[in-house]
Write a protein that holds these residues in place. Structure first.
Motif, PDB file in Angstrom:
ATOM      1  N   GLY A 192       0.819  -1.192   0.000  1.00 37.81           N
ATOM      2  CA  GLY A 192       0.000   0.000   0.000  1.00 37.81           C
ATOM      3  C   GLY A 192       0.852   1.240   0.000  1.00 37.81           C
ATOM      4  O   GLY A 192       1.886   1.316   0.642  1.00 37.81           O
ATOM      5  N   GLY A 193       0.417   2.250  -0.772  1.00 36.41           N
ATOM      6  CA  GLY A 193       1.145   3.493  -0.865  1.00 36.41           C
ATOM      7  C   GLY A 193       2.276   3.435  -1.865  1.00 36.41           C
ATOM      8  O   GLY A 193       2.935   4.442  -2.131  1.00 36.41           O
ATOM      9  N   ASN A 194       2.577   2.270  -2.440  1.00 36.27           N
ATOM     10  CA  ASN A 194       3.645   2.132  -3.426  1.00 36.27           C
ATOM     11  C   ASN A 194       3.098   1.683  -4.773  1.00 36.27           C
ATOM     12  O   ASN A 194       3.778   1.033  -5.549  1.00 36.27           O
ATOM     13  N   GLY A 195       1.885   2.009  -5.037  1.00 33.05           N
ATOM     14  CA  GLY A 195       1.286   1.628  -6.308  1.00 33.05           C
ATOM     15  C   GLY A 195       0.677   0.256  -6.300  1.00 33.05           C
ATOM     16  O   GLY A 195       0.200  -0.229  -7.331  1.00 33.05           O
ATOM     17  N   GLY A 196       0.685  -0.439  -5.140  1.00 31.80           N
ATOM     18  CA  GLY A 196       0.104  -1.769  -5.062  1.00 31.80           C
ATOM     19  C   GLY A 196      -1.406  -1.722  -4.987  1.00 31.80           C
ATOM     20  O   GLY A 196      -2.022  -0.671  -4.826  1.00 31.80           O
ATOM     21  N   LYS A 197      -2.016  -2.883  -5.135  1.00 36.00           N
ATOM     22  CA  LYS A 197      -3.472  -3.009  -5.088  1.00 36.00           C
ATOM     23  C   LYS A 197      -3.879  -3.946  -3.955  1.00 36.00           C
ATOM     24  O   LYS A 197      -3.123  -4.830  -3.561  1.00 36.00           O
ATOM     25  N   ILE A 198      -5.069  -3.743  -3.446  1.00 36.69           N
ATOM     26  CA  ILE A 198      -5.662  -4.664  -2.485  1.00 36.69           C
ATOM     27  C   ILE A 198      -6.993  -5.121  -3.058  1.00 36.69           C
ATOM     28  O   ILE A 198      -7.765  -4.312  -3.599  1.00 36.69           O
ATOM     29  N   VAL A 199      -7.251  -6.418  -2.991  1.00 34.65           N
ATOM     30  CA  VAL A 199      -8.438  -7.003  -3.623  1.00 34.65           C
ATOM     31  C   VAL A 199      -9.449  -7.343  -2.529  1.00 34.65           C
ATOM     32  O   VAL A 199      -9.134  -8.092  -1.598  1.00 34.65           O
ATOM     33  N   VAL A 200     -10.653  -6.777  -2.664  1.00 31.42           N
ATOM     34  CA  VAL A 200     -11.670  -6.907  -1.618  1.00 31.42           C
ATOM     35  C   VAL A 200     -12.952  -7.490  -2.206  1.00 31.42           C
ATOM     36  O   VAL A 200     -13.445  -7.014  -3.231  1.00 31.42           O
ATOM     37  N   GLY A 201     -13.481  -8.510  -1.552  1.00 32.83           N
ATOM     38  CA  GLY A 201     -14.739  -9.117  -1.987  1.00 32.83           C
ATOM     39  C   GLY A 201     -15.920  -8.467  -1.287  1.00 32.83           C
ATOM     40  O   GLY A 201     -15.931  -8.331  -0.059  1.00 32.83           O
ATOM     41  N   VAL A 202     -16.904  -8.032  -2.069  1.00 28.53           N
ATOM     42  CA  VAL A 202     -18.134  -7.441  -1.548  1.00 28.53           C
ATOM     43  C   VAL A 202     -19.306  -7.922  -2.389  1.00 28.53           C
ATOM     44  O   VAL A 202     -19.124  -8.526  -3.450  1.00 28.53           O
ATOM     45  N   LYS A 203     -20.508  -7.660  -1.930  1.00 25.37           N
ATOM     46  CA  LYS A 203     -21.687  -7.927  -2.748  1.00 25.37           C
ATOM     47  C   LYS A 203     -21.848  -6.792  -3.762  1.00 25.37           C
ATOM     48  O   LYS A 203     -21.493  -5.641  -3.499  1.00 25.37           O
ATOM     49  N   PHE A 204     -22.393  -7.117  -4.914  1.00 29.68           N
ATOM     50  CA  PHE A 204     -22.620  -6.122  -5.962  1.00 29.68           C
ATOM     51  C   PHE A 204     -24.093  -5.766  -6.120  1.00 29.68           C
ATOM     52  O   PHE A 204     -24.436  -4.871  -6.893  1.00 29.68           O
ATOM     53  N   ASP A 205     -24.982  -6.479  -5.392  1.00 33.97           N
ATOM     54  CA  ASP A 205     -26.415  -6.341  -5.692  1.00 33.97           C
ATOM     55  C   ASP A 205     -27.256  -6.084  -4.446  1.00 33.97           C
ATOM     56  O   ASP A 205     -28.449  -6.335  -4.456  1.00 33.97           O
TER      57      ASP A 205
END
Length: 262
Positions: A20-33
């Motif tokens: 984080g803060g260095n151009g990285g990504k974090i992948v988070v699962g959520v509901k879409f509906d």
């Protein structure tokens, strides 16, 4: 020597892309509906209480909003997404249960809900789960604790299992089912999205502790997420998120739950 320098630079660049803060990504699962909790809007933006919690946690972990990659996490796929490493954590009205704790770890809880019933506004014959045993059709989602509870406690109910609650809501609209059952905060979101069409009936008949799911035994990450939840509750962000997402539904603002540190 030049070759070694190039390799070293490549390793540094790769490492910079993983935090984080260095151009990285974090992948988070959520509901879409699920309006009010996890909703992918027509313009592609994400909204809801779960989404706000997920964003807050990500910021505390060192990621900006733009670093978050949102992944849809239907009820039946949450454990798979976590165990396969497809997400870093899941915030998707994910009830903490003993059975689930054998497969994944949980931070939280960050919200306590209760299972309830949603019916059409003009429905007078359904006043609680007992009413459903009079040849009524009930919709819930496969793989959810709501469906399991109905099956266990009310075997006379004609339970229809759909893949998503949005599909259950459509079935309720067109008369294919008589009621939808899941947690009150989920149902309140759908009721608010369809003014005058539906109503909540009866009192909640379960206690559901919503946790943030992550890989089994990742104690370091779990502790960081627990710290983030506690900070969100202390600094007023939790209450503000609840008011923003459920204010129109008429749900009373509850007291934030104590983090149990599972």
């Amino acid at each position: 020597m030049l070759r070694l320098v190039v390799i070293a630079l490549a390793v540094v660049a790769l490492a910079a892309g993983c935090g984080g803060g260095n151009g990285g990504k974090i992948v988070v699962g959520v509901k879409f509906d699920q309006p009010g909790l996890g909703m992918k809007n027509p313009d592609g933006t994400m909204s809801g209480f779960d989404v706000d919690v997920a964003r807050y946690v990500a910021r505390q972990l060192g990621y900006s909003t733009g670093d978050i990659v949102w992944v849809e996490a239907p009820a039946r796929q949450r454990e798979m997404l976590i165990r396969n490493g497809q997400v870093d954590y899941v915030v998707a009205n994910y009830s903490i249960t003993d059975a689930r704790k054998k497969k994944v770890s949980f931070a939280g809880p960050y919200l306590i809900a209760g299972q309830s019933l949603l019916v059409r506004a003009g429905e007078a014959g359904i006043t609680g789960p007992q009413s459903l045993q009079r040849n009524k059709k009930l919709c819930s989602v496969a793989g959810s604790t709501a469906a399991q509870l109905i099956r266990d406690r009310y075997p006379g109910v004609q339970l229809q299992r759909y893949d998503t609650y949005s599909a259950c809501i459509e079935a309720l609209k067109n008369g294919a089912v008589d009621a939808v059952s899941t947690d009150d905060v989920i149902l309140a979101g759908y009721a608010a999205q369809n003014p005058g069409a539906f109503k909540l009936v009866g009192k909640p008949f379960s206690t559901e502790k919503y946790g943030i799911g992550l890989k089994k035994d990742n104690t370091a990450l779990r502790n960081k997420i627990d710290d983030a939840i506690e900070k969100m509750e202390r600094d007023g962000s939790w209450k503000a998120a609840f008011e923003k997402n459920f204010g129109a539904s008429g749900l009373a603002i509850p007291k934030p739950p104590r983090v149990d540190r599972y």
